[in-house]
Design an enzyme around this catalytic site. Structure first.
Site, PDB file in Angstrom:
ATOM      1  N   ASP A  38      -5.655   4.812  13.727  1.00 37.38           N
ATOM      2  CA  ASP A  38      -4.319   5.324  13.419  1.00 37.38           C
ATOM      3  C   ASP A  38      -4.342   6.637  12.642  1.00 37.38           C
ATOM      4  O   ASP A  38      -3.504   7.505  12.860  1.00 37.38           O
ATOM      5  CB  ASP A  38      -3.512   4.254  12.674  1.00 37.38           C
TER       6      ASP A  38
ATOM      7  N   ARG B   5       2.388   5.485  17.176  1.00 39.93           N
ATOM      8  CA  ARG B   5       1.930   6.531  16.272  1.00 39.93           C
ATOM      9  C   ARG B   5       2.447   7.926  16.597  1.00 39.93           C
ATOM     10  O   ARG B   5       2.900   8.639  15.705  1.00 39.93           O
ATOM     11  CB  ARG B   5       0.391   6.526  16.179  1.00 39.93           C
TER      12      ARG B   5
ATOM     13  N   ASP C  94       0.816  -1.229   0.000  1.00 41.28           N
ATOM     14  CA  ASP C  94       0.000   0.000   0.000  1.00 41.28           C
ATOM     15  C   ASP C  94       0.842   1.269   0.000  1.00 41.28           C
ATOM     16  O   ASP C  94       0.591   2.190  -0.784  1.00 41.28           O
ATOM     17  CB  ASP C  94      -0.929   0.026   1.219  1.00 41.28           C
TER      18      ASP C  94
ATOM     19  N   SER D  31      -4.636  -8.192   8.671  1.00 40.35           N
ATOM     20  CA  SER D  31      -3.976  -6.894   8.667  1.00 40.35           C
ATOM     21  C   SER D  31      -3.149  -6.835   9.945  1.00 40.35           C
ATOM     22  O   SER D  31      -3.685  -6.999  11.051  1.00 40.35           O
ATOM     23  CB  SER D  31      -5.038  -5.794   8.638  1.00 40.35           C
TER      24      SER D  31
END
Ligand code: ARG
Length: 430
Positions: free
Chosen positions: A123, A94, A14, A175
């Site tokens: 996120d 993050r 991605d 994922s």
């Protein structure tokens, strides 16, 4: 002049497609930033792949030590577990990645940062909010939110057409997000919360049922931070890596969580966090020895608050900064050792000791040497129980409180089977 964008780049399909997509859609120059947070998060050859995808420059930053010391340790000291179970591995990473994005953007004179998050996860919120807290002038672009949404096949074709090198990993049914504080795994069959996680959802831990015989380790702390295992002093990164391997081999740190996302969705996630599980158990046990009952009680509120702020992406808020100051201060006496038993998936404290212990054996003992004044307990209870006696006198029997939805059942005896034994009258001798 072309707009310059700094993209948080994992090196996966991605984000590789996103490099080309940002160049084409925004006519932008793309600089990639890959942050190594351990746990196998750094893909081999990322910088090469970034350049092949069209990046003008590829940064790779080793932030493992900073991550553990400045993000994981404070969360551990706060006992921060989202909804009581999730050690927050993804959520803690993050703000650090966002901070580095901002720093690279400023260094590069970029006007925007970008990330590969979708529009329905936590996120994206964490990246956007943290970025704007640190530099409100930066634009945040999330290609997935603004039209890049390609299927896996479309992405592969898109990449092939542009000569983008692809990672040679086979398509995972899940994922996954990984750093050294934990592994997060969702989607696929896990989306049915009734389905037990299949064996392939786990990568760090053995099936607890298949774990070897239990072992005991000793974890040493100084000022609330872990510093040693079995007496051997280790730096933060080595210590977490060691505990992940050890704990994983004993099936420790699996969490199956239906959690409440910030965007209002309930989602099911499988976590593996062996080091975090061991350290949380050990840290709480040591706190119990060295902190007062009032501090421990207040800490529970703070733990809850910090977990929520971290999960919600509010890491750089004033409230978090100030609560963190409290935690660091309150934890300064959390020094000592904890025995932790790793037993088929569980990590339990088996003993603790500290030079700063508040435990006084002479007060606690039921054996000889008891220093507690038993007689003064009478006066203490007299005063302690005073409000309750006043209340009972005012209302009569507590159970007779009218109109309440629930009252004590008084008396209980008529409803219970009662056995009464009286002395047997023996016939008078003679
Ligand atoms: N639900 C977790 C969080 O919001 C982890 C998300 C990680 N992403 C993943 N693809 N598993 O912190």
């Amino acid at each position: 002049m072309k707009q310059k964008v700094v993209l948080a780049y994992s090196g996966g399909l991605d984000t590789s497609v996103a490099v080309a997509w940002l160049r084409e859609q925004f006519d932008a120059e793309v600089v990639t930033l890959t942050v190594d947070l351990g746990g196998g998060s750094l893909r081999e050859g990322v910088e090469r792949r970034a350049i092949s995808a069209g990046a003008s420059r590829a940064y790779v930053v080793d932030a493992k030590e900073t991550f553990v010391r400045d993000f994981c340790w404070p969360a551990l000291q706060a006992n921060a577990l989202y909804q009581g179970v999730y050690p927050l591995a993804t959520a803690l990473a993050r703000p650090l990645i966002a901070q580095l994005l901002v720093e690279v953007a400023q260094k590069e004179g970029a006007t925007a940062v970008a990330h590969g998050c979708t529009g329905k996860g936590n996120d994206q919120v964490r990246f956007d909010v943290a970025t704007h807290a640190l530099d409100p002038g930066l634009e945040v672009i999330a290609p997935m939110r603004v039209g890049m949404g390609l299927s896996r096949e479309q992405s592969i074709d898109y990449a092939a057409a542009r000569g983008i090198e692809l990672p040679i990993t086979k398509a995972s049914p899940y994922s996954i997000d990984v750093n050294m504080w934990g592994r997060s795994c969702e989607t696929g069959v896990l989306e049915d919360p009734w389905v037990a996680p299949p064996a392939d959802a786990f990568a760090w831990t053995v099936d607890p049922g298949a774990a070897p015989a239990a072992v005991e380790i000793v974890v040493g702390f100084e000022g609330g931070a872990p510093v040693s295992i079995d007496g051997e002093r280790l730096g933060p990164v080595a210590l977490v890596e060691r505990l992940n391997a050890l704990g994983g081999a004993h099936g420790v740190g699996r969490v199956d969580h239906v959690e409440d996302r910030l965007v209002g969705i309930k989602s099911r996630e499988i976590y593996e966090a062996p080091a975090a599980a061991i350290l949380h158990a050990a840290h709480r046990a040591l706190q119990g020895l060295v902190l007062s009952k009032d501090t421990l009680r207040f800490n529970r509120l703070v733990a809850h608050e910090i977990a929520q702020l971290t999960y919600d992406g509010l890491w750089f808020s004033a409230l978090h900064r100030d609560l963190r100051g409290y935690v660091a201060s309150a934890d300064r006496t959390v020094s000592g050792d904890v025995r932790v038993r790793l037993d088929h998936g569980s990590a339990t404290a088996n003993g603790r000791r500290s030079p700063l212990s508040l435990y006084d054996r002479n007060l606690a003992t039921y054996d000889e040497g008891d220093a507690f004044d038993h007689a003064s307990a009478v006066g203490f209870i007299e005063i302690f129980g005073l409000p309750l006696r006043v209340e009972a006198a005012r209302h009569g029997a507590v159970g007779a409180h009218h109109g309440a939805a629930w009252t004590w059942t008084l008396p209980l005896l008529p409803d219970l089977r009662v056995a009464v034994t009286d002395p047997v009258a023996t016939p008078a001798a003679g």
